[in-house]
Design a protein around this motif. Structure first.
Motif, PDB file in Angstrom:
ATOM      1  N   LEU A  90       6.375-135.260  72.286  1.00 46.55           N
ATOM      2  CA  LEU A  90       6.575-135.828  73.621  1.00 46.55           C
ATOM      3  C   LEU A  90       7.915-136.538  73.773  1.00 46.55           C
ATOM      4  N   CYS A  91       8.353-137.218  72.724  1.00 42.43           N
ATOM      5  CA  CYS A  91       9.500-138.120  72.821  1.00 42.43           C
ATOM      6  C   CYS A  91      10.831-137.388  72.950  1.00 42.43           C
ATOM      7  N   SER A  92      11.747-138.041  73.630  1.00 41.75           N
ATOM      8  CA  SER A  92      13.130-137.565  73.675  1.00 41.75           C
ATOM      9  C   SER A  92      13.748-137.771  72.301  1.00 41.75           C
ATOM     10  N   GLN A  93      14.852-137.079  72.037  1.00 39.13           N
ATOM     11  CA  GLN A  93      15.544-137.257  70.758  1.00 39.13           C
ATOM     12  C   GLN A  93      16.008-138.701  70.595  1.00 39.13           C
ATOM     13  N   LYS A  94      16.347-139.330  71.709  1.00 41.60           N
ATOM     14  CA  LYS A  94      16.781-140.725  71.674  1.00 41.60           C
ATOM     15  C   LYS A  94      15.651-141.624  71.188  1.00 41.60           C
ATOM     16  N   ASP A  95      14.445-141.400  71.723  1.00 39.25           N
ATOM     17  CA  ASP A  95      13.300-142.209  71.302  1.00 39.25           C
ATOM     18  C   ASP A  95      12.908-141.923  69.855  1.00 39.25           C
ATOM     19  N   ILE A  96      12.983-140.653  69.460  1.00 41.26           N
ATOM     20  CA  ILE A  96      12.666-140.292  68.072  1.00 41.26           C
ATOM     21  C   ILE A  96      13.569-141.063  67.118  1.00 41.26           C
ATOM     22  N   LYS A  97      14.843-141.163  67.495  1.00 42.80           N
ATOM     23  CA  LYS A  97      15.812-141.877  66.659  1.00 42.80           C
ATOM     24  C   LYS A  97      15.591-143.389  66.740  1.00 42.80           C
ATOM     25  N   ASN A  98      15.473-143.910  67.963  1.00 43.86           N
ATOM     26  CA  ASN A  98      15.344-145.360  68.153  1.00 43.86           C
ATOM     27  C   ASN A  98      14.099-145.943  67.490  1.00 43.86           C
ATOM     28  N   PHE A  99      13.008-145.163  67.494  1.00 44.70           N
ATOM     29  CA  PHE A  99      11.754-145.647  66.916  1.00 44.70           C
ATOM     30  C   PHE A  99      11.546-145.186  65.470  1.00 44.70           C
ATOM     31  N   GLY A 100      12.541-144.471  64.931  1.00 43.93           N
ATOM     32  CA  GLY A 100      12.484-144.065  63.526  1.00 43.93           C
ATOM     33  C   GLY A 100      11.337-143.136  63.192  1.00 43.93           C
ATOM     34  N   LEU A 101      10.988-142.249  64.130  1.00 46.62           N
ATOM     35  CA  LEU A 101       9.804-141.401  63.915  1.00 46.62           C
ATOM     36  C   LEU A 101       9.965-140.448  62.737  1.00 46.62           C
ATOM     37  N   ASP A 102      11.200-140.049  62.446  1.00 46.08           N
ATOM     38  CA  ASP A 102      11.400-139.109  61.335  1.00 46.08           C
ATOM     39  C   ASP A 102      11.090-139.752  59.983  1.00 46.08           C
ATOM     40  N   ASN A 103      11.021-141.082  59.948  1.00 48.63           N
ATOM     41  CA  ASN A 103      10.721-141.774  58.682  1.00 48.63           C
ATOM     42  C   ASN A 103       9.247-142.113  58.510  1.00 48.63           C
ATOM     43  N   LEU A 104       8.469-141.923  59.567  1.00 42.48           N
ATOM     44  CA  LEU A 104       7.111-142.463  59.539  1.00 42.48           C
ATOM     45  C   LEU A 104       6.125-141.664  58.706  1.00 42.48           C
ATOM     46  N   GLU A 105       6.328-140.369  58.567  1.00 46.79           N
ATOM     47  CA  GLU A 105       5.395-139.599  57.738  1.00 46.79           C
ATOM     48  C   GLU A 105       5.415-140.105  56.301  1.00 46.79           C
ATOM     49  N   ALA A 106       6.609-140.408  55.802  1.00 43.33           N
ATOM     50  CA  ALA A 106       6.731-140.954  54.438  1.00 43.33           C
ATOM     51  C   ALA A 106       6.054-142.316  54.338  1.00 43.33           C
ATOM     52  N   GLU A 107       6.161-143.121  55.402  1.00 42.46           N
ATOM     53  CA  GLU A 107       5.523-144.445  55.401  1.00 42.46           C
ATOM     54  C   GLU A 107       4.000-144.320  55.403  1.00 42.46           C
ATOM     55  N   PHE A 253       6.249-151.722  65.739  1.00 38.43           N
ATOM     56  CA  PHE A 253       7.081-151.163  64.666  1.00 38.43           C
ATOM     57  C   PHE A 253       7.963-152.241  64.037  1.00 38.43           C
ATOM     58  N   GLN A 254       8.478-153.130  64.868  1.00 38.06           N
ATOM     59  CA  GLN A 254       9.303-154.224  64.353  1.00 38.06           C
ATOM     60  C   GLN A 254       8.507-155.088  63.373  1.00 38.06           C
ATOM     61  N   GLN A 255       7.258-155.356  63.735  1.00 36.26           N
ATOM     62  CA  GLN A 255       6.401-156.170  62.869  1.00 36.26           C
ATOM     63  C   GLN A 255       6.114-155.446  61.552  1.00 36.26           C
ATOM     64  N   TYR A 256       5.972-154.131  61.621  1.00 38.39           N
ATOM     65  CA  TYR A 256       5.742-153.338  60.413  1.00 38.39           C
ATOM     66  C   TYR A 256       6.899-153.512  59.431  1.00 38.39           C
ATOM     67  N   TRP A 257       8.123-153.305  59.941  1.00 38.68           N
ATOM     68  CA  TRP A 257       9.285-153.371  59.051  1.00 38.68           C
ATOM     69  C   TRP A 257       9.561-154.802  58.591  1.00 38.68           C
ATOM     70  N   LEU A 258       9.171-155.782  59.392  1.00 42.76           N
ATOM     71  CA  LEU A 258       9.337-157.181  59.020  1.00 42.76           C
ATOM     72  C   LEU A 258       8.375-157.574  57.902  1.00 42.76           C
ATOM     73  N   LYS A 259       7.131-157.129  58.008  1.00 44.50           N
ATOM     74  CA  LYS A 259       6.075-157.536  57.073  1.00 44.50           C
ATOM     75  C   LYS A 259       6.016-156.674  55.804  1.00 44.50           C
ATOM     76  N   LYS A 260       6.473-155.449  55.888  1.00 45.45           N
ATOM     77  CA  LYS A 260       6.341-154.530  54.747  1.00 45.45           C
ATOM     78  C   LYS A 260       6.889-155.116  53.440  1.00 45.45           C
ATOM     79  N   PRO A 261       8.131-155.608  53.398  1.00 46.15           N
ATOM     80  CA  PRO A 261       8.643-156.126  52.116  1.00 46.15           C
ATOM     81  C   PRO A 261       7.904-157.368  51.628  1.00 46.15           C
ATOM     82  N   ILE A 262       7.289-158.117  52.540  1.00 45.25           N
ATOM     83  CA  ILE A 262       6.552-159.322  52.150  1.00 45.25           C
ATOM     84  C   ILE A 262       5.183-158.956  51.581  1.00 45.25           C
ATOM     85  N   LEU A 263       4.512-157.999  52.221  1.00 49.23           N
ATOM     86  CA  LEU A 263       3.139-157.675  51.850  1.00 49.23           C
ATOM     87  C   LEU A 263       3.028-156.685  50.691  1.00 49.23           C
TER      88      LEU A 263
END
Length: 265
Positions: A90-107, A253-263
């Protein structure tokens, strides 16, 4: 965005037969008749009320013990992968990039591998236990959970994490999409909730059992942020409700990346 109506109806019927939620009084081609509940829907502040919160904890335990149709295994990972693919379509290429969707499968794969280690209790989870889906009878103080569109088998720790995350939200404010993580329950509040949750069946848990579940639940908040972050992105393309879904998604998503290294240290 909603799940298939047939799935929700099947869940409602089974939950009703198990004595939870409103009773199903009848079905017809385009809908169903439900029991009217003499109760009020909770508000955002109710979730942290020291008298109401233990009632919710006990009701969650009761709900998680329901015997429901389907395989008793975690559904969250499969759903997130499905939603990730849907979001990317669904997302535009801009949104895919801005929200880091290409990295999420690995996460998602990393979280599944990490959080699936060792024994974890699987129960029938509500998966959306925000205040609007909880009702309370003011006279009897009985709690009823409603709206089962996201319900499925999952680790109970995921459902507890979801409930804690919802304490940061107030969907009836002037800015319903804004999350205030200063309202996230502190560790003592989480311990009290989980102690009540575990002891609600009459057996008192040890301090070690409480602490272990507190720690696992906190890690599952990461899966929760990804899940609802994807939900927000998809919803921004398919829903017309006046709600800033993309900003909501950005915060999760911001909260995910903020908390990940702590948790995950």
């Amino acid at each position: 965005m909603r799940f298939l109506r047939d799935d929700e109806i099947q869940a409602f019927e089974s939950i009703s037969k198990n004595g939870q939620g409103p009773r199903l009084l009848g079905r017809f081609t385009t809908g169903r008749v439900e029991e009217f509940i003499h109760a009020r829907t909770l508000s955002a502040s109710d979730l942290r009320d020291p008298e109401i919160s233990p009632l919710i904890a006990s009701k969650m335990r009761e709900f998680h013990n329901l015997r429901m149709p389907g395989a008793k295994k975690a559904q969250i990972w499969q759903r997130m992968r499905k939603w990730l693919n849907h979001a990317k379509s669904l997302c535009s290429q801009k949104d895919i990039k801005n929200f880091g969707l290409d990295n999420l499968e690995a996460e998602i794969n990393m979280l599944r591998e990490l959080l699936s280690k060792g024994h974890q209790e699987i129960g029938f989870c509500h998966n959306d236990l925000q205040y609007g889906n909880i009702m309370m009878d003011e006279e009897t103080r009985s709690i009823t959970l409603i709206d089962y569109e996201y319900s499925s088998y999952n680790p109970v720790a995921y459902d507890l994490a979801n409930h804690f995350c919802e304490m940061a939200a107030n969907y009836h404010s002037d800015t319903p999409h804004v999350l205030d993580y200063s309202k996230y329950p502190d560790v003592e509040e989480r311990r009290r909730f989980i102690y009540t949750y575990l002891s609600s069946e009459g057996k008192k848990p040890s301090d070690a059992e409480v602490e272990q579940l507190v720690n696992v639940v906190e890690k599952y908040t990461l899966a929760n942020h990804l899940f609802w972050g994807l939900w927000g992105l998809i919803s921004s393309y398919v829903n017309t409700i006046d709600f800033d879904y993309k900003e909501y998604s950005r915060q999760r998503f911001q909260q995910y990346w903020l908390k990940k290294p702590i948790l995950l240290t």
